[in-house]
Design a protein around this motif. Structure first.
Motif, PDB file in Angstrom:
ATOM      1  N   LEU A  19      27.233  30.748  62.013  1.00 29.00           N
ATOM      2  CA  LEU A  19      28.699  30.083  61.977  1.00 29.00           C
ATOM      3  C   LEU A  19      29.346  30.626  63.223  1.00 29.00           C
ATOM      4  O   LEU A  19      29.116  31.797  63.841  1.00 29.00           O
ATOM      5  CB  LEU A  19      29.530  30.840  60.859  1.00 29.00           C
ATOM      6  CG  LEU A  19      29.102  30.426  59.353  1.00 29.00           C
ATOM      7  CD1 LEU A  19      29.812  31.117  58.493  1.00 29.00           C
ATOM      8  CD2 LEU A  19      29.019  28.876  59.130  1.00 29.00           C
ATOM      9  N   PRO A  20      29.889  29.648  63.916  1.00 24.71           N
ATOM     10  CA  PRO A  20      30.552  30.041  65.457  1.00 24.71           C
ATOM     11  C   PRO A  20      31.705  31.095  65.268  1.00 24.71           C
ATOM     12  O   PRO A  20      32.286  31.402  64.228  1.00 24.71           O
ATOM     13  CB  PRO A  20      31.122  28.667  65.729  1.00 24.71           C
ATOM     14  CG  PRO A  20      31.327  28.093  64.618  1.00 24.71           C
ATOM     15  CD  PRO A  20      30.486  28.340  63.741  1.00 24.71           C
ATOM     16  N   ARG A  21      32.133  32.015  66.474  1.00 27.67           N
ATOM     17  CA  ARG A  21      33.000  32.761  66.256  1.00 27.67           C
ATOM     18  C   ARG A  21      34.306  32.165  65.823  1.00 27.67           C
ATOM     19  O   ARG A  21      34.573  30.946  66.194  1.00 27.67           O
ATOM     20  CB  ARG A  21      32.958  33.036  67.709  1.00 27.67           C
ATOM     21  CG  ARG A  21      34.364  34.225  67.997  1.00 27.67           C
ATOM     22  CD  ARG A  21      34.251  34.874  69.365  1.00 27.67           C
ATOM     23  NE  ARG A  21      35.114  33.766  70.159  1.00 27.67           N
ATOM     24  CZ  ARG A  21      36.371  33.644  70.198  1.00 27.67           C
ATOM     25  NH1 ARG A  21      37.021  34.502  69.790  1.00 27.67           N
ATOM     26  NH2 ARG A  21      36.980  32.556  71.006  1.00 27.67           N
ATOM     27  N   GLY A  22      35.076  32.803  65.042  1.00 23.20           N
ATOM     28  CA  GLY A  22      36.343  32.464  64.223  1.00 23.20           C
ATOM     29  C   GLY A  22      36.091  31.627  62.966  1.00 23.20           C
ATOM     30  O   GLY A  22      37.086  31.237  62.431  1.00 23.20           O
ATOM     31  N   ALA A  23      34.879  31.610  62.533  1.00 20.07           N
ATOM     32  CA  ALA A  23      34.657  30.808  61.264  1.00 20.07           C
ATOM     33  C   ALA A  23      35.586  31.299  60.241  1.00 20.07           C
ATOM     34  O   ALA A  23      35.966  30.807  59.244  1.00 20.07           O
ATOM     35  CB  ALA A  23      33.219  30.540  60.922  1.00 20.07           C
ATOM     36  N   LYS A  30      38.991  41.780  72.274  1.00 21.13           N
ATOM     37  CA  LYS A  30      38.119  41.823  73.444  1.00 21.13           C
ATOM     38  C   LYS A  30      37.505  40.332  73.597  1.00 21.13           C
ATOM     39  O   LYS A  30      37.030  40.114  74.967  1.00 21.13           O
ATOM     40  CB  LYS A  30      37.108  42.838  73.602  1.00 21.13           C
ATOM     41  CG  LYS A  30      35.973  42.778  72.562  1.00 21.13           C
ATOM     42  CD  LYS A  30      34.896  43.782  72.628  1.00 21.13           C
ATOM     43  CE  LYS A  30      33.759  43.601  71.959  1.00 21.13           C
ATOM     44  NZ  LYS A  30      32.643  44.481  72.170  1.00 21.13           N
ATOM     45  N   ASP A  31      37.204  39.519  72.622  1.00 27.45           N
ATOM     46  CA  ASP A  31      36.544  38.172  72.652  1.00 27.45           C
ATOM     47  C   ASP A  31      37.535  37.023  73.087  1.00 27.45           C
ATOM     48  O   ASP A  31      37.182  36.001  73.392  1.00 27.45           O
ATOM     49  CB  ASP A  31      35.744  37.793  71.618  1.00 27.45           C
ATOM     50  CG  ASP A  31      34.558  38.567  71.307  1.00 27.45           C
ATOM     51  OD1 ASP A  31      34.180  39.318  72.248  1.00 27.45           O
ATOM     52  OD2 ASP A  31      34.069  38.838  70.146  1.00 27.45           O
ATOM     53  N   GLY A  32      38.887  37.555  73.047  1.00 25.44           N
ATOM     54  CA  GLY A  32      39.898  36.584  73.374  1.00 25.44           C
ATOM     55  C   GLY A  32      40.306  35.763  71.938  1.00 25.44           C
ATOM     56  O   GLY A  32      39.790  35.859  70.878  1.00 25.44           O
ATOM     57  N   PRO A  33      41.500  34.941  72.113  1.00 24.51           N
ATOM     58  CA  PRO A  33      41.915  34.341  71.117  1.00 24.51           C
ATOM     59  C   PRO A  33      40.818  33.370  70.357  1.00 24.51           C
ATOM     60  O   PRO A  33      40.146  32.761  71.109  1.00 24.51           O
ATOM     61  CB  PRO A  33      43.104  33.701  71.561  1.00 24.51           C
ATOM     62  CG  PRO A  33      42.920  33.503  72.856  1.00 24.51           C
ATOM     63  CD  PRO A  33      42.092  34.654  73.237  1.00 24.51           C
TER      64      PRO A  33
END
Length: 166
Positions: A19-23, A30-33
Motif C-alpha cells: 500500500l502506498p504512503r497514506g493508505a 518528516k515525510d510531509g503531508p
C-alpha cells in the motif's frame, strides 16, 4: 484524483499487496503531508455515475478527521448504493450502508462504477478489500499502523483503508 500517488493497490508477488504512503491515513511529519483526493473530481464522477445508474446523487459527506474517506449515495434503478472515496488516494469502494467505519462489509462494484474509472479513479473490488491484513508483507505498514490495526481489531485491507483510527 490525488495530487500525488495515483496507482492502485500494487501486487507484491506472493506476499499480497503493498500500500502506498497514506493508505491508512497515518503519516510521519518528516515525510510531509499526505496527498489529497480532489473532492470536486469525486463529485463530478458521482454525477456521471448517477446518470449511468439512471438515478441521482444523494447526500455527499466530506471527510472529517479522523475518517480516511468521503461518503456519498447514488440512488438508481436498483436502489441506493453507498460510495466511499478514499481521502488520500483516488480509490472507490461500495458498501451496503453508511457507517462511521468499515471492516468486511464491502460490495462488488455495480456496473455503473465505470464512471469512476473513466474519471481517473480506481474502483476496488470486494476481493481486494476483503484481503486479510495478515496477507500483507510486514513492512507494508509502519509499526504505528500495525499497532492501530490491532487496537481497532482491523483484519482486512478495506478496514485499514477506510478507517477512523486516531
Amino acid at each position: 484524483m490525488a495530487d500525488d500517488e495515483t496507482s492502485p493497490l500494487i501486487s507484491d508477488g506472493d506476499t499480497g499487496f503493498t500500500l502506498p504512503r497514506g493508505a491508512t491515513g497515518f503519516f510521519r511529519p518528516k515525510d510531509g503531508p499526505l496527498p489529497q483526493t480532489d473532492v470536486r473530481a469525486f463529485r463530478a464522477a458521482l454525477h456521471a455515475a448517477a446518470r449511468a445508474a439512471g438515478g441521482t446523487v444523494g447526500n455527499v459527506e466530506e471527510r472529517t478527521y479522523p475518517r480516511t474517506f468521503h461518503t456519498a449515495t447514488v440512488t438508481g434503478r436498483a436502489g441506493e448504493s453507498v460510495v466511499l472515496c478514499h481521502a488520500h488516494h483516488p480509490w472507490i469502494a461500495f458498501t451496503p450502508e453508511r457507517r462511521y467505519w468499515y471492516g468486511e462489509e464491502f460490495l462488488a462494484p455495480p456496473a455503473w462504477a465505470r464512471a469512476f474509472t473513466d474519471a481517473g479513479f480506481v474502483v476496488l473490488s470486494r476481493e481486494q478489500l476483503a484481503m486479510p491484513l495478515s496477507g500483507l508483507h510486514p513492512s507494508t505498514l509502519t509499526e504505528g499502523e500495525w499497532r492501530e490495526a490491532r487496537y481497532h481489531d482491523t483484519t482486512t485491507v478495506g478496514g485499514a483503508l477506510f478507517n477512523v483510527w486516531d
